[in-house]
Design a protein around this motif. Structure first.
Motif, short mmCIF file in Angstrom:
data_model
loop_
_atom_site.label_atom_id
_atom_site.label_comp_id
_atom_site.label_asym_id
_atom_site.label_seq_id
_atom_site.Cartn_x
_atom_site.Cartn_y
_atom_site.Cartn_z
N LEU A 1 0.77 -1.22 -0.04
CA LEU A 1 0.05 -0.07 0.01
C LEU A 1 0.88 1.47 -0.01
CD1 LEU A 1 -3.08 1.08 -0.03
CD2 LEU A 1 -2.81 1.11 2.71
N GLY A 2 2.08 1.21 0.63
CA GLY A 2 2.76 2.57 0.76
C GLY A 2 2.67 3.01 1.86
N THR A 3 3.96 3.71 2.26
CA THR A 3 4.04 4.43 3.56
C THR A 3 3.03 5.73 3.64
OG1 THR A 3 6.25 3.80 3.69
CG2 THR A 3 5.29 5.51 5.32
N TYR A 4 3.26 6.52 2.54
CA TYR A 4 2.56 7.64 2.17
C TYR A 4 1.02 7.44 2.27
CZ TYR A 4 7.11 9.61 1.65
OH TYR A 4 8.39 10.08 1.64
N PRO A 5 0.44 6.60 1.40
CA PRO A 5 -0.99 6.36 1.30
C PRO A 5 -1.31 5.87 2.60
CG PRO A 5 -0.01 5.58 -0.68
CD PRO A 5 1.11 5.97 0.13
N LEU A 6 -0.82 5.18 3.20
CA LEU A 6 -1.14 4.48 4.67
C LEU A 6 -1.29 5.65 5.47
CD1 LEU A 6 -1.74 2.00 6.33
CD2 LEU A 6 0.64 1.69 6.98
N PHE A 7 -0.52 6.53 5.66
CA PHE A 7 -0.19 7.87 6.43
C PHE A 7 -1.68 8.58 6.29
CE2 PHE A 7 0.77 12.14 7.12
CZ PHE A 7 1.02 11.99 8.56
N LEU A 8 -2.02 8.91 5.14
CA LEU A 8 -3.13 9.80 4.52
C LEU A 8 -4.18 9.00 5.06
CD1 LEU A 8 -1.65 11.22 1.30
CD2 LEU A 8 -1.73 12.28 3.58
N LEU A 9 -4.38 7.90 4.73
CA LEU A 9 -5.41 6.89 5.14
C LEU A 9 -5.67 6.99 6.48
CD1 LEU A 9 -7.78 5.21 4.24
CD2 LEU A 9 -6.26 3.28 4.59
N GLU A 10 -4.93 6.79 7.28
CA GLU A 10 -5.04 6.88 8.87
C GLU A 10 -5.40 8.10 9.38
OE1 GLU A 10 -1.30 5.64 10.28
OE2 GLU A 10 -1.56 3.37 9.78
N LEU A 11 -4.99 9.23 8.79
CA LEU A 11 -5.28 10.54 9.17
C LEU A 11 -6.60 11.04 8.81
CD1 LEU A 11 -4.39 13.44 10.19
CD2 LEU A 11 -3.32 13.80 7.99
N GLY A 12 -6.75 10.59 7.49
CA GLY A 12 -8.13 11.04 6.95
C GLY A 12 -9.25 10.43 7.79
N LEU A 13 -9.05 9.23 8.13
CA LEU A 13 -10.30 8.54 8.97
C LEU A 13 -10.50 9.13 10.32
CD1 LEU A 13 -9.53 4.55 7.86
CD2 LEU A 13 -11.48 6.31 7.25
N MET A 14 -9.32 9.29 10.97
CA MET A 14 -9.43 9.92 12.22
C MET A 14 -9.92 11.27 12.20
SD MET A 14 -5.91 8.64 14.35
CE MET A 14 -5.04 8.73 12.99
N VAL A 15 -9.58 11.98 11.34
CA VAL A 15 -10.07 13.73 11.11
C VAL A 15 -11.68 13.29 10.87
CG1 VAL A 15 -10.01 15.60 9.92
CG2 VAL A 15 -8.07 14.64 10.67
N VAL A 16 -12.12 12.34 10.14
CA VAL A 16 -13.57 12.27 9.49
C VAL A 16 -14.33 11.89 10.65
CG1 VAL A 16 -15.02 10.90 8.14
CG2 VAL A 16 -12.93 11.85 7.11
N PHE A 17 -13.61 10.97 11.44
CA PHE A 17 -14.38 10.47 12.59
C PHE A 17 -14.56 11.70 13.66
CE2 PHE A 17 -13.40 9.07 17.15
CZ PHE A 17 -14.78 8.54 17.36
N ALA A 18 -13.66 12.29 13.78
CA ALA A 18 -13.97 13.55 14.73
C ALA A 18 -14.96 14.52 14.28
CB ALA A 18 -12.55 14.07 15.04
N ALA A 19 -14.74 14.81 12.91
CA ALA A 19 -15.73 15.59 12.51
C ALA A 19 -17.10 15.48 12.42
CB ALA A 19 -15.28 16.17 10.80
N ILE A 20 -17.25 14.13 12.26
CA ILE A 20 -18.69 13.66 12.16
C ILE A 20 -19.33 13.53 13.73
CG2 ILE A 20 -20.26 11.67 12.14
CD1 ILE A 20 -18.43 10.77 9.72
N MET A 21 -18.55 13.44 14.63
CA MET A 21 -18.79 13.43 15.89
C MET A 21 -19.26 14.65 16.48
SD MET A 21 -17.29 11.16 19.33
CE MET A 21 -15.69 12.25 19.14
N TYR A 22 -18.17 15.76 16.19
CA TYR A 22 -18.21 16.97 16.66
C TYR A 22 -19.44 17.73 16.07
CZ TYR A 22 -13.62 16.43 18.71
OH TYR A 22 -12.49 15.69 19.31
N ARG A 23 -19.74 17.49 14.68
CA ARG A 23 -21.07 17.99 14.17
C ARG A 23 -22.16 17.55 14.52
NH1 ARG A 23 -21.97 21.43 9.61
NH2 ARG A 23 -23.90 20.99 8.53
#
Length: 253
Positions: free
Chosen positions: A35-57
């Motif tokens: 999968l690669g280091t950079y796509p994995l990093f961006l995937l992890e970051l994106g999922l955590m931010v989306v999770f927080a955004a949905i919960m906070y909203r």
């Protein structure tokens, strides 16, 4: 107004481990490497931010909702994520579980230089709205009703701050791994050292304390303990003691 809002309580650490476990369970260690280091990093970051955004909203669009409910739901989500992760880990091959174990603990010595540059860029961009809104934070500390009467859009401002904080936490967690009490230590030391509640002073002092804690702690481990222990373990131990001290002293309401 709450000084115990840590990534672990909000469920970020558990979400990070769930992402790691699901990836290895679904595609294996070979697929995770491909999968690669950079796509994995961006995937992890994106999922955590989306999770927080949905919960906070969801939490801050209603009336009468407080930060205590955010904490409660964060704990519930954290428990759910840990349960799912534990179930999937029991079904993993022992060799794949050994690879997964490396992601369970924070490591400050094996950070990829390319990911570090991306992280610096993301944090720099996310810092801009905090600098712009630094005076609003002083008003927010007066309370919800007072800040609204002074012309602050409380819901939007608080949600923006929490989303930016989730970006910070997501970047750090995806970069070095989960660590629970580091923010608790730095934030409370900054409040203790600052004789003012102006965030124009508190925020940069917090940054400097974080740098001193990480670099100084790593230097002590290298020169004094000869890397016999990990910095994350020391931070967890000291943070746990500080957490208990704050609770017993009655500083957290």
């Amino acid at each position: 107004s709450n000084r115990i809002l840590t990534p672990s309580i909000m469920g970020f650490d558990s979400l990070f481990m769930l992402i790691q476990t699901v990836l290895i369970f679904a595609i294996g260690t070979v697929g995770r490497t491909q999968l690669g280091t950079y796509p994995l990093f961006l995937l992890e970051l994106g999922l955590m931010v989306v999770f927080a955004a949905i919960m906070y909203r969801w939490l801050f669009t209603g009336s009468g909702l407080s930060l205590h409910l955010v904490l409660l739901i964060g704990i519930v989500f954290g428990t759910l994520f840990r349960g799912i992760s534990s179930l999937l880990q029991r079904l993993l091959d022992p060799s794949e579980f050994m690879v997964l174990q490396d992601s369970m603990f924070a490591s400050f010595t094996g950070v990829d230089s390319g990911l570090l540059q991306i992280s610096v860029l993301i944090i720099a961009v996310a810092t801009v709205p905090l600098v712009v809104m630094r005076r609003r934070f002083d008003v927010l500390s007066l309370g919800r009703d007072t800040s609204i009467s002074l012309g602050i859009n409380h819901t939007r401002t608080v949600t923006t701050v929490l989303i930016v904080c989730s970006v910070f936490v997501g970047v750090c967690t995806a970069l070095v791994g989960p660590i629970t009490f580091f923010g608790l230590i730095v934030a409370n030391l900054a409040y203790a050292l600052c004789r003012t509640f102006r965030h124009a002073w508190i925020l940069p002092i917090s940054v400097l304390l974080g740098v001193v804690a990480l670099v100084g702690g790593q230097l002590i481990l290298e020169r004094v303990f000869a890397f016999d222990t990990a910095l994350s373990i020391v931070i967890e131990f000291c943070g746990g003691l500080l957490f208990l001290f704050l609770l017993l002293r009655g500083s957290i309401k």
